[in-house]
Design an enzyme around this catalytic site. Structure first.
Site, PDB file in Angstrom:
ATOM      1  N   ASN A   1     -56.873  51.046 -49.202  1.00 21.22           N
ATOM      2  CA  ASN A   1     -57.701  50.019 -48.780  1.00 21.22           C
ATOM      3  C   ASN A   1     -56.605  48.988 -48.494  1.00 21.22           C
ATOM      4  OD1 ASN A   1     -59.046  47.948 -48.699  1.00 21.22           O
ATOM      5  ND2 ASN A   1     -59.922  48.065 -51.067  1.00 21.22           N
ATOM      6  N   TRP A   2     -56.382  48.414 -47.336  1.00 23.49           N
ATOM      7  CA  TRP A   2     -55.573  47.348 -47.125  1.00 23.49           C
ATOM      8  C   TRP A   2     -55.817  46.134 -47.598  1.00 23.49           C
ATOM      9  CZ3 TRP A   2     -53.484  48.528 -41.339  1.00 23.49           C
ATOM     10  CH2 TRP A   2     -53.042  49.609 -41.069  1.00 23.49           C
ATOM     11  N   LYS A   3     -57.007  45.918 -47.869  1.00 27.50           N
ATOM     12  CA  LYS A   3     -57.697  44.679 -48.088  1.00 27.50           C
ATOM     13  C   LYS A   3     -57.144  43.433 -47.207  1.00 27.50           C
ATOM     14  CE  LYS A   3     -57.380  46.076 -52.974  1.00 27.50           C
ATOM     15  NZ  LYS A   3     -57.497  45.500 -54.387  1.00 27.50           N
TER      16      LYS A   3
ATOM     17  N   HIS B   1     -67.015  46.943 -53.225  1.00 23.32           N
ATOM     18  CA  HIS B   1     -65.659  46.765 -54.049  1.00 23.32           C
ATOM     19  C   HIS B   1     -65.810  45.527 -55.057  1.00 23.32           C
ATOM     20  CE1 HIS B   1     -61.551  46.078 -54.445  1.00 23.32           C
ATOM     21  NE2 HIS B   1     -61.221  47.118 -54.154  1.00 23.32           N
TER      22      HIS B   1
ATOM     23  N   GLU C   1     -63.797  43.338 -55.359  1.00 26.74           N
ATOM     24  CA  GLU C   1     -63.517  41.981 -54.846  1.00 26.74           C
ATOM     25  C   GLU C   1     -64.625  41.429 -54.237  1.00 26.74           C
ATOM     26  OE1 GLU C   1     -59.661  43.343 -53.099  1.00 26.74           O
ATOM     27  OE2 GLU C   1     -59.054  43.621 -55.140  1.00 26.74           O
TER      28      GLU C   1
ATOM     29  N   GLU D   1     -63.471  52.098 -59.982  1.00 25.80           N
ATOM     30  CA  GLU D   1     -62.400  51.235 -59.968  1.00 25.80           C
ATOM     31  C   GLU D   1     -62.522  50.332 -61.032  1.00 25.80           C
ATOM     32  OE1 GLU D   1     -60.165  50.896 -56.111  1.00 25.80           O
ATOM     33  OE2 GLU D   1     -61.835  49.523 -55.960  1.00 25.80           O
TER      34      GLU D   1
ATOM     35  N   GLY E   1     -54.857  45.902 -59.153  1.00 24.08           N
ATOM     36  CA  GLY E   1     -53.666  45.082 -58.903  1.00 24.08           C
ATOM     37  C   GLY E   1     -53.032  44.563 -59.954  1.00 24.08           C
TER      38      GLY E   1
ATOM     39  N   SER F   1     -54.522  50.363 -59.465  1.00 22.12           N
ATOM     40  CA  SER F   1     -52.954  50.623 -60.036  1.00 22.12           C
ATOM     41  C   SER F   1     -52.567  51.936 -59.633  1.00 22.12           C
ATOM     42  CB  SER F   1     -52.574  50.121 -61.168  1.00 22.12           C
ATOM     43  OG  SER F   1     -52.818  48.600 -61.151  1.00 22.12           O
TER      44      SER F   1
ATOM     45  N   GLY G   1     -54.738  50.784 -53.496  1.00 25.15           N
ATOM     46  CA  GLY G   1     -54.690  49.235 -52.842  1.00 25.15           C
ATOM     47  C   GLY G   1     -53.236  49.118 -52.504  1.00 25.15           C
ATOM     48  N   GLY G   2     -52.426  48.336 -53.406  1.00 27.30           N
ATOM     49  CA  GLY G   2     -50.978  48.015 -53.308  1.00 27.30           C
ATOM     50  C   GLY G   2     -50.099  49.211 -52.751  1.00 27.30           C
TER      51      GLY G   2
HETATM   52  P1  13P Z   1     -54.460  48.508 -56.440  1.00 24.43           P
HETATM   53  O1  13P Z   1     -54.115  49.808 -56.227  1.00 24.43           O
HETATM   54  O2  13P Z   1     -53.717  47.471 -55.645  1.00 24.43           O
HETATM   55  O3  13P Z   1     -54.748  48.338 -57.848  1.00 24.43           O
HETATM   56  O4  13P Z   1     -56.079  48.439 -55.619  1.00 24.43           O
HETATM   57  C1  13P Z   1     -56.877  49.097 -56.119  1.00 24.43           C
HETATM   58  C2  13P Z   1     -58.166  49.005 -55.105  1.00 24.43           C
HETATM   59  O5  13P Z   1     -58.943  47.873 -55.360  1.00 24.43           O
HETATM   60  C3  13P Z   1     -58.474  49.834 -54.017  1.00 24.43           C
HETATM   61  O6  13P Z   1     -59.803  49.472 -53.529  1.00 24.43           O
END
Ligand code: 13P
Length: 260
Positions: A9-11, A96, A98, A168, A174, A215, A236-237
């Protein structure tokens, strides 16, 4: 047997030009996927460029991070199922944390979005997860069940069994503080049990893929996948760098670092 699924997920990261560079590098690192599915979700603005760079022969799936529930009309700023389908999207993230946290996304919206994705032939990935406060006050099970029951309302047997869920925990996203497999596995079991209740049989729980997110790194992915309850990861990251994402996929596919 459920096929493992790794999603990046590139956000809100990467321009269209950066997306093309990412796809080129990733495609050098991973030329084929062996017994595993993998894909990534760029921002809307990079979907076209990423899709073109992938081409039709790529083993990677292209996905979106959000969808609106109407197919067209006066909804300024929104993106619909047919638009995503037209860009070659095969999956879409829904709910998600967020989106829930920063954009007021409600459970009832996630349901309409899941239904819109299904209607348009796009695989929805419903995201669920508790906050730290929920966990500290022992509300985790209630919150997860509420998000599942509401998000999957009206989705029946066979269709329910084709769903993918991403667990999640909000506190793990994050933060570099991944849940331990000992924390994640009971929630994955609860999700399967809830799906069985919703489907009225054990089929959904047996077939639905449940990914862990929060994470995840190339270093800890194997610990999660060691449990048969965990069918993959939403990353994510660690998905933003093509080499890191490729390493993660290679670890998940259980191959040596030269082929995935
Ligand atoms: P991180 O891997 O950066 O913790 O993000 C997870 C995420 O929200 C994937 O959708």
């Amino acid at each position: 047997m459920r096929t493992r699924f790794i999603i990046g997920n590139w956000k809100m990261n990467k321009t269209a030009t950066e997306a093309v560079a990412f796809v080129r590098r990733l495609s050098e690192e991973v030329t084929a996927l062996d017994g595993i599915q993998a894909g990534f979700a760029p921002p809307f603005t990079a979907l076209h460029a990423a899709g073109e760079a992938l081409g039709t022969a790529s083993p990677f799936l292209l996905g979106a991070q959000n969808i609106y529930w109407e197919d067209k009309g006066a909804f300024t700023g929104e993106i619909s199922g047919p638009m995503l389908k037209g860009l070659g999207c095969q999956f879409v993230l829904v709910g998600h944390s967020e989106r829930r946290q920063y954009f007021g996304e409600q459970d009832s919206w996630t349901n309409k979005k899941v239904l819109a994705a299904l209607r348009n032939g796009i695989q929805p990935i419903l995201c669920v997860g508790e906050t730290l406060q929920d966990r500290d006050t022992e509300q985790t099970d209630l919150v997860i069940q509420r998000q599942l029951r509401a998000g999957l309302a009206g989705i029946e047997g066979q269709t329910l069994a084709t769903m993918t869920i991403a667990y999640e925990p909000v506190w793990a996203i994050g933060t570099g503080r991944a849940a331990s497999p000992e924390q994640a596995v009971p929630v994955h079991r609860l999700i399967r049990q809830t799906l069985n209740e919703l489907g009225g049989s054990s089929e959904a729980g047996r077939r639905v893929r449940i990914l862990y997110g929060g994470s995840v790194t190339p270093q800890n992915i194997a610990d999660f996948l060691a449990s048969e309850e965990i069918d993959g990861a939403l990353v994510g990251g660690a998905c933003l760098d093509p080499v890191s994402f490729a390493t993660l996929i290679k670890v998940a596919s259980g191959s040596n670092p030269t082929k995935a």
